[in-house]
Design an enzyme around this catalytic site. Structure first.
Site, PDB file in Angstrom:
ATOM      1  N   TRP A   1       0.827  -1.665  -0.241  1.00 20.68           N
ATOM      2  CA  TRP A   1      -0.348   0.281  -0.180  1.00 20.68           C
ATOM      3  C   TRP A   1       0.734   1.246   0.150  1.00 20.68           C
ATOM      4  CZ3 TRP A   1      -4.949   1.577   1.746  1.00 20.68           C
ATOM      5  CH2 TRP A   1      -6.291   0.431   1.619  1.00 20.68           C
TER       6      TRP A   1
ATOM      7  N   TRP B   1       0.367  18.176   8.267  1.00 25.15           N
ATOM      8  CA  TRP B   1       0.247  16.919   9.014  1.00 25.15           C
ATOM      9  C   TRP B   1       0.112  16.729  10.498  1.00 25.15           C
ATOM     10  CZ3 TRP B   1       4.460  13.161  11.062  1.00 25.15           C
ATOM     11  CH2 TRP B   1       3.993  11.796  11.051  1.00 25.15           C
TER      12      TRP B   1
ATOM     13  N   HIS C   1      -5.441  15.096  10.418  1.00 27.68           N
ATOM     14  CA  HIS C   1      -5.623  14.455  11.737  1.00 27.68           C
ATOM     15  C   HIS C   1      -5.028  15.555  12.988  1.00 27.68           C
ATOM     16  CE1 HIS C   1      -4.385  10.843  10.022  1.00 27.68           C
ATOM     17  NE2 HIS C   1      -2.585  11.505   9.351  1.00 27.68           N
TER      18      HIS C   1
ATOM     19  N   GLU D   1      -6.857  12.281   6.558  1.00 26.61           N
ATOM     20  CA  GLU D   1      -7.502  11.283   6.963  1.00 26.61           C
ATOM     21  C   GLU D   1      -8.003  11.938   8.714  1.00 26.61           C
ATOM     22  OE1 GLU D   1      -4.435   8.034   6.372  1.00 26.61           O
ATOM     23  OE2 GLU D   1      -4.476   8.519   8.016  1.00 26.61           O
TER      24      GLU D   1
END
Length: 687
Positions: free
Chosen positions: A251, A519, A556, A577
């Site tokens: 992945w 991030w 995040h 995400e």
């Protein structure tokens, strides 16, 4: 041929003391090489101070870092003048030898760009070039939170005999030609440090402005294997090899391509997503299937044999491809190169509107401006204080950051229009403990460019980058601020609590963002990550109008990951995400606790105009938490348009995920199953 310099470097690598040994070169930054009156003056007194380094010394000279070193003098002092300098003085390197051991490596290029910028010449021994780069890889392999940074640069020439080059964390590999065709390399790979070909943490590296020349072959080891995730751009690359974005069957979570010309196929099978802008795909994706979530092609031209049916918007049939025919406004990232006069310069490409394809030809680097490094830039090396940087900016200089980490006791203040701040080797800016404001604050001025930099929060501050002091009505349409290849990190690097209010704040109008990874760390060194350890509300907050974002990766954060308050905003491609670590539902509620979770992308209620395309938003929730909608926009406003918005569940376990995709429309991933992709094809907030 004398290979003493390579033997010295190789010995240091084998002993595991490369960094310590190469710190010898840091003294070159302190004026150990000067070019005066057509002579090169060497002073290595700081390097060899101490009784154990008493002379005599042998001076050896070569053209190029790994050229053929020949003895040109023997001396008992620590200074030497080379009066035999022909051509470009920057071509020359010197090794200082005592008792058959090299104690210093000197050269104007080391003096200018620092010890962690490796510059190669076509006259260098290519085997040694390849060995040095792959030794860097071996040293940095898996060093996800290393303090070291490297730039690996090639003067125009053919380096294919250097062989396969492996590129690890914190390495920029780039050509120094005007166009990609000026530098030829054989092949490049990015081996993952996680097992089973897992490239989901293959971050923080870059490649630009060279050619990869080899056979068109799908055999994996023969492919140009740029198998990366976030913060690893490909720019201005020409390749005859097949470009593969995946390692084995592992992945990966990439990725970004811009201004590239690929003769052969480019793609993968298991990349979660990929954004390709203003590039030419002569064979398209070829045999690659690209079966995952979100693939966006913007301003891309295709070769005559490519099946156009594979490059159509296909989400209405359950597909994953978004095609945007043109790029409405862009200025490609500036880059360092060597001009025909032998001088180092920076090229800033011209602003383009409604563009398609690459910005250069085989004979022309394209329209733009040239800036001489020695005349127009202040070149910064680690240890230079922020007061000096700001003083040079006030004098009208642009800033070139050499590889390293820079703790800034106060913000870098950019108030002059058209200023360039450019990094080499993923140079990293850190607001110091005394700096509670930001790393960079840009005034509300025209044409500033900030590119190729990392920002790391080791301490607490209001932001890491701020553009504009407050929201104004001043427009910059004809000459916008451009922010390109900027990577922001909160937590992960050092143990201890750190807080940033809002990571990136854009107050000015007409700003262009071209590839961000923002991030809040979900992993790192022990004690650096946790819901109450690395705390940040938002990744990106936009107050300015007419702001355009390309390839926004933002993950995040603890409240709205992207919060958009400005009018006429546009985002082309968004990857996000959820936070992994929200401890429970009560800790993760919005609107004063009345709504479950926070939208990943929030357009403020009073906004009237907004566009968004090609979104992939994924839940990765450890605990049982619901998020009402992944995207929230104002209701009842027909000029707010979203197209191709998907969710996917990467959570393990029930009672986790998004209840809806947009505004309580289209049931999503909550309490379903892992790898459940749900999506909305077209949405207008008047619907």
């Amino acid at each position: 041929m004398e290979n003493i310099i390579y033997e010295m470097i190789h010995k240091w690598w084998k002993l595991g003391i490369y960094i310590t040994a190469f710190s010898l070169n840091s003294h070159a930054q302190e004026g150990s090489v000067r070019f005066e009156n057509n002579n090169l003056e060497l002073d290595f007194s700081r390097v060899v101070s101490g009784e154990k380094y008493d002379g005599p010394y042998t001076i050896k000279k070569a053209k190029g870092r790994f050229g053929e070193y020949k003895t040109i003098g023997k001396i008992s002092t620590t200074s030497f003048v080379d009066k035999d300098v022909e051509g470009n003085a920057y071509d020359y390197y010197y090794t200082i030898v005592r008792e058959d051991s090299s104690v210093a490596l000197l050269g104007l290029e080391i003096d200018l760009f620092g010890e962690y910028t490796f510059i190669y010449s076509p006259t260098d021994n290519k085997l040694q070039v390849g060995q040095e780069i792959n030794n860097v890889h071996d040293h940095m392999f898996g060093q996800e939170f290393s303090p070291y940074r490297y730039a690996v640069l090639f003067k125009p020439g053919d380096y294919r005999d250097a062989g396969l080059l492996n590129i690890p964390f914190y390495v920029q590999i780039a050509g120094l030609g005007k166009i990609p065709y000026d530098v030829q390399l054989s092949n490049i790979h990015t081996p993952p440090h996680l097992p089973n070909g897992n490239g989901t943490c293959t971050f923080w590296r870059s490649a630009e402005n060279f050619s990869v020349i080899g056979p068109e072959n799908y055999m994996e080891e023969e492919t140009f294997k740029w198998a990366v995730s976030q913060a690893a751009p490909l720019r201005r690359i020409y390749s005859t090899r097949v470009v593969r974005h995946q390692w084995g069957n592992g992945w990966v979570s990439g990725g970004y391509t811009a201004d590239c010309y690929f003769e052969s196929a480019a793609g993968s099978r298991h990349q979660q997503q990929w954004y390709t802008r203003n590039s030419h795909l002569n064979k398209g994706r070829g045999d690659f299937e690209e079966i995952k979530y979100n693939y966006c092609f913007q301003g891309v031209s295709l070769g005559p044999t490519v099946d156009r049916g594979g490059y159509q918007n296909n989400w209405d049939g359950g597909g994953n491809v978004t095609v945007i025919p043109t790029t409405p406004v862009i200025r490609e990232k500036p880059f360092l190169f060597i001009d025909t006069d032998g001088r180092y310069k920076v090229f800033r490409p011209a602003l383009q509107h409604n563009s398609v394809g690459v910005s250069y030809t085989r004979k022309d680097m394209g329209e733009g401006e040239l800036f001489d490094v020695l005349d127009d830039f202040f070149v910064v090396k680690p240890g230079v204080d922020v007061q000096t940087i700001n003083h040079q900016l006030q004098k009208g200089k642009h800033i070139l950051f050499t590889p390293g980490m820079y703790e800034l006791e106060a913000p870098i203040q950019v108030n002059r229009p058209n200023t360039i701040l450019l990094g080499l080797g993923l140079a990293t800016l850190i607001p110091a403990e005394t700096n509670t404001v930001s790393a960079i604050v840009i005034g509300d001025v025209d044409g500033v460019t900030v590119a190729s930099l990392m920002f790391d929060a080791h301490y607490s501050s209001h932001s890491l980058l701020q553009v504009g002091y407050t929201k104004t009505t001043v427009r910059h349409k004809e000459n916008p601020v451009v922010l390109a290849d900027l990577f922001f990190r909160i937590g992960g690097f050092r143990a201890g609590k750190v807080h940033v209010d809002q990571t990136v704040i854009i107050n000015s109008n007409d700003v262009i963002g071209d590839h961000f990874w923002i991030w809040r760390a979900d992993h790192g060194v022990k004690g650096s990550v946790g819901w109450y350890i690395n705390t940040t509300a938002n990744g990106l907050v936009v107050h300015g109008d007419h702001v355009t974002m390309y390839a926004l990766f933002n993950e995040h954060f603890q409240e709205y990951q992207t919060l958009w308050n400005g009018e006429f905003g546009r985002t082309y491609f968004f990857q996000c995400e959820t936070p992994y670590d929200a401890p429970n539902q009560d800790a993760y509620r919005s609107e004063e606790g009345t709504k479950e979770g926070y939208a990943a992308y929030k357009v403020a209620d009073d906004v009237n105009y907004h566009e968004a395309y090609a979104f992939g938003i994924y839940d990765v929730l450890i605990n049982e938490i619901a998020i009402e909608s992944s995207v929230e926009v104002p209701k009842g406003k027909s000029s707010i348009v979203l197209r191709h918005i998907c969710n996917n569940s990467l959570s393990n376990g029930p009672k986790r995920g998004f209840r809806y995709v947009i505004n309580r429309i289209r049931k999503s991933t909550f309490d379903t199953w892992r790898d459940n992709r749900t999506f909305v094809v077209d949405f207008k907030s008047s619907d």
